[in-house]
Enzyme design. Sequence first.
Site, short mmCIF file in Angstrom:
data_model
loop_
_atom_site.label_atom_id
_atom_site.label_comp_id
_atom_site.label_asym_id
_atom_site.label_seq_id
_atom_site.Cartn_x
_atom_site.Cartn_y
_atom_site.Cartn_z
N HIS A 129 -89.11 52.01 43.01
CA HIS A 129 -90.44 52.44 43.44
C HIS A 129 -90.46 52.84 44.91
CE1 HIS A 129 -92.27 51.06 39.64
NE2 HIS A 129 -91.31 50.16 39.68
N GLU A 171 -69.18 47.98 60.13
CA GLU A 171 -68.54 47.44 61.32
C GLU A 171 -67.02 47.41 61.14
OE1 GLU A 171 -70.38 44.40 64.22
OE2 GLU A 171 -68.99 43.20 63.02
N LYS A 186 -73.51 46.62 74.92
CA LYS A 186 -73.68 45.30 75.54
C LYS A 186 -73.54 45.39 77.07
CE LYS A 186 -71.76 42.30 71.90
NZ LYS A 186 -70.64 41.36 71.63
#
EC number: 5.3.1.9
Length: 540
Positions: A381, A350, A503
Amino acid sequence: MTLNSLPVWPALQAHYEEIRDAHLRDWFAPANDRAPTRAERFTFEGGGLAADFSKNRLTDATLALLVRLAREAGVEARRDAMFAGETVNPTEGRAALHTALRANAADAPFQAQVAAERAKMARFADAVRSGAWTGYTGKRIRHVVNIGIGGSDLGPKMVVHALHHVATPDIATHFVSNVDGADLARVLERIDPEETLAIIVSKTFTTLETMTNARSLRDWFVANGCPEGALAKHFVGVSANPAEVVKFGIAEANVFEMWDWVGGRYSLWSAVGLSIMIAIGPERFDELLAGARDMDEHFRTAPLERNLPALQGLVGIWYRNFFGAQSYLVAPYSEALHYLPSYLQQLEMESNGKSARIDGAFVDYPTSAVTWGEPGTNGQHAFFQMLHQGPTLVPIDFIAVLTPEHPLASHHPKLLANCFAQSEALMLGRTLDEARKIAGPAKPELAPHLTFPGNRPTTTLLVDALTPRTLGALIALYEHKVLVQAAVWNINPFDQWGVELGKILGKVVEADLTAAQVDPAKHDSSTSALIARARKALGE
């Protein structure tokens, strides 16, 4: 200023061409690695931490050129401007003074405000921890629910989890961020309204996700017996918009202030960290601040050649802008640091995921790499196969805590052994000849599958013990690393315009999901089709 117009750039490019095919295995060979050893030359300390850069694909000449790059790009000037409270966030006309939140100098910016708010936090945290602050039936608080998103969630959640071993066992801390109702619903299953305190954290107090969850939580309190007039015993707000907090229904006395000169992803040191202070207590919160202050001082005063944040940032630029690395991995070999990679994803991407320079021109070079990670040994793993034998270069930060914070001490040598062995294996690799010997004459066809190219770069950060102070230093190290890279790339790490468009369109789409009719020409065909399917499922 463009990155490749700096005077040092041609020298760096020529140096990269010179060493790009060199193998770390050869640099560590006994014939080449004489005293002072490579590890001795490339291990640096600061702020209570140590960093071993020796398993990176660089030489003394590389570091000298990268430091020259930093100086030509004005890293020191940008650093000093930030600490001085200058407007280093020009697109929003703001300072970026998260460092002032942990400063102890009387002449540091905004110290009177910072001290007053921290004292208010401490009084409140002590009251909750001691049982003096009770719920509406007189029961002490046993659950704290922090509602926020982004910097209002990731930092506090990461720190509370990391410092669980020094947190009070009397209060459980829960974090709710996602607007998906499942996030809040799962917390509601585990809490009792008579014993729960909600901390609503939003700079504007208008954030969609946060306010949706806050309203649902408030309704849940009332539906489960809490009189509306008693909600003040259960809700506090943290915001730079106190009027909006009061409008929501939180008592003015229960409002804690944050400021617009602190970015959300840098805000855990402020009242945004109230959940941290309640969990670990005001004294340990002060230790967290002290650790960050240790790193601040190191960043301000250490020469770039031995400056941990500067070196972290410059090594990252070396791989991003010369080797073309598109991602980098953070692998904390500490379950306590489970949420550190998530926190760093926001901090790094960001902040530096930008394509516009400070002067408004567009960059013609890569900026932020994709940041990702998982605690060790879990990652071994899952994706270490790709790191060892895949064709993609992924630089890695290993983080090792040398002493355990838990009573199961016999586990710890195994954990550390895996961390150090992975860095060694990634560096050394295994040649085809070595693989043939392992495969043997019976299965020569197996040899290519047993070959490891090695030469995979890693940095190992060492923490003696995970304490509030060392954690504070570790977080500040990465904060300052981000600034160093932003200065070299000539971008603004303190805004986040990239979150705005989604947004805006989200509000339009939300209205269309419940509208009586929707104009199919309002959106592109794909989005219109998605809305139509969702409307059908929702019964619209």
